[in-house]
Design a protein around this motif. Structure first.
Motif: not given
Length: 197
Positions: A62-68, A97-101
């Protein structure tokens, strides 16, 4: 102080710093997942290959992308914000992973009133991937939250609203309904760890 003393102190500090760093990060990749003793389960890994170690059985990715301020789970028919589904009693490799902070992907069990002690987290960092292998022991819902203060927003939005849900199930039909017909990558084979049906 004499020049030789300063140089000696400098080298001592460098050695202490190097040892501290090694001790801290050696806990990340010391062992891959092993279904016989759950070695490596819940350990955050810095490399994809280290997360599974020598394990060759079925698992789901499962790919998890975090962002505000939400979680995107892939793969689904479309990006499925704040909700995904995983098999019960099978290793699930989360690629985070995250795309912002900085965020922290934190999972907490709600399947038995939080009595399972299932609480795991992994950092979501921009430009970096972390890997964690988890086995969901019981069918039901697991809460996802951001355990790292990731900023403020306007009314009704922001860090405190960055929550999600993981449904652990052995029902493939239900899983496909949740994801829009596309199961997470890998071989969906519930109950392979304990062999129950």
């Amino acid at each position: 102080m004499k020049r030789g003393t300063v140089i000696a102190l400098f080298f001592v500090l460098v050695i202490v710093a190097a040892l501290s760093l090694e001790i801290q990060y050696s806990s990340y990749d010391y062992l891959g997942y092993n279904p016989h003793n759950n070695a490596g389960e819940g350990v955050v890994h810095a490399a994809y290959s280290n997360a599974l170690g020598s394990y060759k059985g079925p698992y789901v990715i499962v790919y998890v992308e975090a962002q505000q301020w939400h979680w995107d789970f892939n793969p689904h028919q479309k990006i499925h914000t704040n909700m995904t589904v995983v098999p019960v009693d099978e290793p699930v490799l989360f690629v985070i992973h995250s795309v912002d902070v900085f965020h922290e992907f934190f999972i907490q069990s709600a399947a038995s009133n939080f009595s399972l002690g299932f609480n795991f987290g992994a950092e979501a960092v921009p430009g970096y991937y972390s890997y964690i292998v988890l086995v969901f022991p019981k069918q039901g819902y697991y809460h996802v939250a951001c355990a790292e203060f990731c900023g403020l927003a306007g009314v009704g939005l922001g860090h405190s609203w960055m929550v999600g849900t993981i449904l652990a199930t052995s029902n493939v039909t239900l899983a496909k309904e949740v994801t829009g017909g596309v199961l997470p990558s890998g071989e969906w084979d519930p109950h392979i760890v304990n062999g129950t049906v």
